[in-house]
Design an enzyme around this catalytic site. Structure first.
Site, short mmCIF file in Angstrom:
data_model
loop_
_atom_site.label_atom_id
_atom_site.label_comp_id
_atom_site.label_asym_id
_atom_site.label_seq_id
_atom_site.Cartn_x
_atom_site.Cartn_y
_atom_site.Cartn_z
N ASN A 37 -7.72 0.12 -10.96
CA ASN A 37 -7.27 0.87 -10.09
C ASN A 37 -5.80 1.08 -10.06
OD1 ASN A 37 -7.59 2.91 -8.04
ND2 ASN A 37 -7.91 1.22 -6.39
N HIS A 122 -18.13 -2.43 4.79
CA HIS A 122 -16.84 -2.15 5.11
C HIS A 122 -16.67 -1.16 6.47
CE1 HIS A 122 -14.00 -2.97 1.39
NE2 HIS A 122 -15.08 -3.53 1.34
N ARG A 147 -17.66 -6.46 6.88
CA ARG A 147 -16.26 -6.66 6.78
C ARG A 147 -15.58 -5.96 7.97
NH1 ARG A 147 -11.70 -5.50 2.30
NH2 ARG A 147 -11.40 -3.76 3.47
N TYR A 159 -3.72 -2.54 6.25
CA TYR A 159 -4.83 -2.59 5.04
C TYR A 159 -6.13 -2.45 5.69
CZ TYR A 159 -8.00 -4.22 1.87
OH TYR A 159 -8.97 -4.24 1.02
N ASP A 210 -10.58 -9.61 5.39
CA ASP A 210 -9.85 -9.52 4.15
C ASP A 210 -8.50 -9.70 4.71
OD1 ASP A 210 -8.67 -9.51 1.85
OD2 ASP A 210 -9.77 -7.79 1.06
N HIS A 212 -5.80 -9.99 2.62
CA HIS A 212 -5.33 -9.05 1.61
C HIS A 212 -3.84 -9.78 1.16
CE1 HIS A 212 -5.20 -5.32 -1.12
NE2 HIS A 212 -6.41 -5.59 -1.01
N GLU A 236 -10.81 -13.77 3.52
CA GLU A 236 -10.53 -13.68 1.97
C GLU A 236 -9.07 -13.44 1.89
OE1 GLU A 236 -12.51 -9.99 0.91
OE2 GLU A 236 -11.03 -9.52 -0.69
N GLU A 262 -10.98 -11.57 -6.34
CA GLU A 262 -10.84 -10.35 -6.79
C GLU A 262 -9.91 -9.66 -7.77
OE1 GLU A 262 -10.72 -7.98 -3.17
OE2 GLU A 262 -8.80 -7.14 -3.66
N ARG A 283 -14.68 -14.59 -6.18
CA ARG A 283 -14.84 -13.04 -5.86
C ARG A 283 -14.58 -12.34 -7.38
NH1 ARG A 283 -15.35 -9.73 -2.57
NH2 ARG A 283 -13.43 -8.52 -2.54
N HIS A 312 -16.41 -8.98 -5.97
CA HIS A 312 -15.61 -7.73 -5.45
C HIS A 312 -16.59 -6.42 -6.03
CE1 HIS A 312 -11.77 -5.14 -6.20
NE2 HIS A 312 -12.09 -4.96 -5.08
N ASP A 316 -13.33 1.29 -6.17
CA ASP A 316 -12.71 1.42 -7.47
C ASP A 316 -13.34 0.94 -8.36
OD1 ASP A 316 -11.24 -0.31 -5.50
OD2 ASP A 316 -10.53 -1.11 -7.44
N GLU A 339 -20.14 -7.35 -2.22
CA GLU A 339 -19.35 -6.42 -1.51
C GLU A 339 -20.13 -5.12 -2.13
OE1 GLU A 339 -15.39 -6.28 -2.24
OE2 GLU A 339 -14.90 -4.85 -0.59
N TRP A 402 1.27 -6.56 -0.99
CA TRP A 402 0.06 -5.47 -0.41
C TRP A 402 -1.13 -6.08 -0.51
CZ3 TRP A 402 -4.26 -2.66 -2.36
CH2 TRP A 402 -4.64 -1.85 -1.30
O1 KDG Z 1 -8.07 -1.48 -5.89
C1 KDG Z 1 -7.78 -2.49 -4.67
C2 KDG Z 1 -9.02 -2.64 -4.13
O2 KDG Z 1 -10.29 -3.10 -4.85
C3 KDG Z 1 -8.97 -3.63 -2.99
O3 KDG Z 1 -7.80 -3.33 -2.11
C4 KDG Z 1 -10.07 -3.86 -2.14
O4 KDG Z 1 -9.39 -5.98 -1.20
C5 KDG Z 1 -10.39 -5.17 -1.59
C6 KDG Z 1 -11.57 -5.72 -1.34
O5 KDG Z 1 -11.77 -6.73 -0.55
O6 KDG Z 1 -12.66 -4.74 -1.20
MG MG Z 2 -10.04 -8.10 -1.02
#
Ligand code: KDG
Ligand code: MG
Length: 402
Positions: A37, A122, A147, A159, A210, A212, A236, A262, A283, A312, A316, A339, A402
């Site tokens: 991605n 999600h 999630r 996020y 998550d 993140h 996560e 991931e 993941r 994951h 994407d 996921e 991020w």
């Molecule tokens: O490309 C980045 C995404 O795949 C990511 O932000 C998604 O963290 C993610 C998740 O747990 O699906």
């Molecule tokens: Mg994630």
């Protein structure tokens, strides 16, 4: 049998995907996902300019040898671009082997360990109330594991909060969108979200969250502790995991299950996390961790330490990755969860597949190989549309994760 040709297809049916197509001299075709991605063309070039010329004339049945050739032969090991390219080749070769043998991929791996694969969806909302409602909609759709991500008071563009009800696409602009992160506001809000979710739906549904990569190890330990009463399935990416030792501190202070990986590409990225039992779920996924061949190695290593898989599966990762992942999940003995963010109808039309959703689970199909194809004529109607993932800063301007 020999590899006669290979080509890369870049298409954007709503979002960008990179797909490798390998053809043999006997007319068997296999495909592999090569989507990274926001960095799609780097993998496309790696494949077209450096990998495909080395594939022509090779025996497609020698999956292991080709994997080793591409990994060792590059000299430059690991890394997301190279490992995604290797994954695409590997997935396409497993697809070819399945078709040649007339068997679904899970049979080649050792057969079924389960009939169906537990998935998590999600749910997200702009605020606490709408997130609670969104989780309810996922329960109505039949999900057993959800999630939950929510907009946070005082934080613009948190996020995981989407524009639609059932999905979010973070890669949203030609240049990275700037977001501002506030840890104190998040740490105050997150337990309140899960209080409300447990109050509304009890302990029946499995809930996941998550972080993140936003917290320090100590903040992650605090959050894990405060979420213990909510009994999450997992928390996560609580802190970035380049330094695997950082998870020792989190682990010492909380029993909330931890999931990481991931963004990992090889077994080396998770070796310490697994062998010290610092995580509960790994993941790593087919497309970014070297394909079925390497993911199998990671999963077997994880099994020795009772770490389970939780691949994951954001949008994407293309349906090609999902198809291969579901065969892997159907076989892997230490399966945890998969996921699953639904792809759009446009994407599903470009990638016809035989997996299906039923009662909170995905079931892989029985067609030979991984069961996903590409409609190249349709793919050609959706040209590449460059998009970047956002970045995060603290309120004083400091770059953050991020
Ligand atoms: O490309 C980045 C995404 O795949 C990511 O932000 C998604 O963290 C993610 C998740 O747990 O699906
Ligand atoms: Mg994630």
């Amino acid at each position: 049998m020999k590899i006669a040709s290979a080509r890369v297809i870049v298409t954007c049916p709503g979002r960008n995907f990179v797909t490798l197509v390998i053809e043999t001299d006997q007319g068997v075709t296999g495909i592999g996902d090569a989507t990274l991605n926001g960095r799609e063309l780097a993998v496309a070039s790696y494949l077209t300019d450096h990998v495909i010329p080395c594939l022509i004339g090779r025996d497609p049945s020698q999956i292991e040898d080709i994997w080793q050739y591409l990994y060792r032969g590059a000299y430059w090991r690991r890394g997301p671009v190279g490992m995604t390219a290797i994954a695409a080749v590997d997935t396409a070769l497993w697809d070819i082997k399945g078709k040649v043998c007339g068997q679904p991929l899970y049979q080649l791996l050792g057969g079924k360990s389960r009939e169906r694969v537990l998935v998590y969806g999600h749910a997200n909302g702009a605020d606490l109330h709408s997130t609670v409602e969104a989780v309810g909609r996922y329960i109505e759709m039949g999900y057993h594991a959800i999630r939950a991500q929510s907009g946070i008071p005082g934080i613009d563009k948190a996020y995981g909060v989407g524009r639609g009800d059932t999905y979010y696409e973070p890669a949203d602009a030609r240049l990275p969108t700037e977001t501002v992160w506030d840890t104190a506001k998040y740490l105050d809000f997150a337990p309140r979200l899960f209080d409300k979710l447990r109050e509304a739906y009890g302990f029946g549904p499995q809930l996941l969250h998550d972080v993140h990569h936003r917290l320090t190890p100590n903040e992650a330990a605090q959050l894990g502790k405060s979420l213990e009463p909510h009994r999450l399935f997992w928390m996560e990416d609580a802190t970035p995991a380049e330094n695997q030792e950082a998870f020792r501190h989190i682990r010492r202070h909380t029993t909330t299950p931890l999931a990481v990986g991931e963004v990992f590409n090889t077994i080396w990225d998770c070796k310490q996390l697994i062998e010290e039992q610092l995580i509960d779920y790994i993941r790593a996924t087919v497309v970014h961790a070297g394909g079925i061949t390497h993911l199998r190695r990671i999963a077997d290593f994880a099994a020795m330490y009772q770490v389970r898989t939780g691949s994951h599966g954001a949008t994407d990762l293309s349906p090609v990755c999902m198809g291969a992942a579901l065969h892997f999940d159907t076989w892997v003995p230490n399966f945890g969860i998969q996921e699953y963010m639904r792809h759009t109808e446009e994407t599903d039309a470009v990638f016809p597949h035989d997996y299906r959703f039923e009662d909170g689970h995905l079931i892989c199909g029985e067609s030979p190989g991984h069961g996903v194809t590409i409609d190249e004529a349709l793919a050609a109607k959706y040209p590449y549309n460059p998009m970047c993932l956002p970045v995060a800063r603290l309120s004083d301007g400091t770059m953050w994760n991020w």
